[in-house]
Design an enzyme around this catalytic site. Structure first.
Site, PDB file in Angstrom:
ATOM      1  CE  LYS A  46       5.253   4.681   0.486  1.00  0.00           C
ATOM      2  NZ  LYS A  46       6.387   3.880  -0.010  1.00  0.00           N
TER       3      LYS A  46
ATOM      4  NE  ARG B  25      11.090  -1.449  -4.543  1.00  0.00           N
ATOM      5  CZ  ARG B  25      10.158  -0.752  -3.894  1.00  0.00           C
ATOM      6  NH1 ARG B  25      10.466   0.369  -3.307  1.00  0.00           N
ATOM      7  NH2 ARG B  25       8.932  -1.181  -3.835  1.00  0.00           N
TER       8      ARG B  25
ATOM      9  N   PRO C 239       0.820  -1.205   0.000  1.00  0.00           N
ATOM     10  CG  PRO C 239      -0.283  -1.301   2.008  1.00  0.00           C
ATOM     11  CD  PRO C 239       0.953  -1.752   1.351  1.00  0.00           C
ATOM     12  CD  GLU C 240       2.942   3.050  -4.294  1.00  0.00           C
ATOM     13  OE1 GLU C 240       3.108   4.239  -4.608  1.00  0.00           O
ATOM     14  OE2 GLU C 240       3.145   2.114  -5.080  1.00  0.00           O
TER      15      GLU C 240
END
Length: 273
Positions: A58, A263, A2-3
């Site tokens: 976050k 990433r 989740p961002e």
DNA sequence: ATCAGCACCTGTTGGC
DNA sequence: TGCCAACAGGTGCTGA
């Protein structure tokens, strides 16, 4: 997983349900520990009433009576699911269970997490400071001048800069890629060398894509669910994230994937310079 | 001070 | 079909 948009959705869902409830009991797993090393003891939560539920970066932050707060970080696969006193416990509730807040009257807030990366922290004080968070993308303080100041002379790739929570809090891998696409900026550009126009476009693109994702209740690429256990819809609107090899919706050029800051990073070679 | 690299976990997927 | 390496929305630590 989740961002910012996903965490915002969860916090908004939970706020009306949790507000006014009083914590009667806390149960939690310990291997690995679910309360992080900076946390006050879990028993600090007992007997406190929920005042509000907010987002900081976050983190979901549950504000309690007596100036105590509980911060929840979902990391990759964490879920926060509320169950009212009337609803039955789900059949697989025990699977991946990490912690439960039991409220007076029988309602529960369950924190489950497949990968066990998620953490809880009980603390007193200001969330932004305690959690070492930079400015929020929607903060009015973040204007062109502030953005320029934060990025000045920094040689790190703009994509990596966007992910650093101590500078800008809340942006993760999906929305960093998406915002750069809409700003027309390549991920590996040095952030300190962006032009004023590019910085301006990036800030607008960030806010636009985050706002749109919140409207769609977040992106469920794999695991993410909201506070009621339902998926978001924004994954259907992603322009570049997860679309390697597929044509850009604007120019038709195949979307590229590269690795930046360890990433996966997606961009359109045609639209981003 | 910064930064790349790895560690933390488990599950899923894609290539051979 | 089966195996296994690669990969996953995140961050913290270590050592250069």
């Amino acid at each position: 997983m989740p961002e910012l948009p996903e965490v915002e959705t969860i916090a908004r869902d939970l706020a009306p349900r949790l507000s006014g409830l009083r914590i009667a009991k806390v149960s939690h797993a310990d291997h690995p520990p679910v309360f992080d090393r900076h946390s006050l003891p879990p028993r600090t939560l007992l007997g406190r009433t929920v005042i509000a539920v907010k987002r900081a970066g976050k983190f979901v932050v549950i504000e309690l009576s007596g100036g105590v707060r509980l911060a929840v970080h979902l990391r990759m696969t964490g879920r926060l699911i509320f169950r009212s006193a009337e609803e039955p416990r789900p059949h697989d509730a025990a699977r991946y269970l990490r912690a439960t807040l039991h409220f007076r009257g029988g309602a529960e807030l369950v924190f489950s997490d497949v990968r066990k990366f998620g953490r809880l922290r009980v603390f007193r004080g200001v969330a932004q400071t305690e959690l070492l968070l930079g400015v929020d993308p929607f903060d009015r303080q973040l204007d062109a001048a502030r953005f320029a100041e934060l990025t000045r002379k920094r040689t790190t790739p703009v994509k990596v800069w966007l992910l650093d929570q101590r500078r800008l809090a809340g942006v993760g891998n999906i929305y960093a890629c998406e915002a750069l696409y809409y700003a027309g900026v390549r991920p590996k550009r040095r952030v300190g060398k962006l032009t004023a126009l590019e910085r301006h476009k990036l800030l607008l693109a960030l806010r636009k894509v985050l706002r749109k994702a919140i409207y769609h209740r977040g992106s469920s690429v794999d695991d993410y669910v909201d506070g009621a256990g339902k998926s978001g819809r924004f994954q259907n609107h992603l322009a570049v994230y997860g679309r390697a090899g597929k044509p850009c919706r604007r120019c038709g050029t195949p979307i590229n994937r590269m690795v930046l800051g360890q990433r996966g990073t997606f961009y359109c070679p045609g639209c981003q310079r």
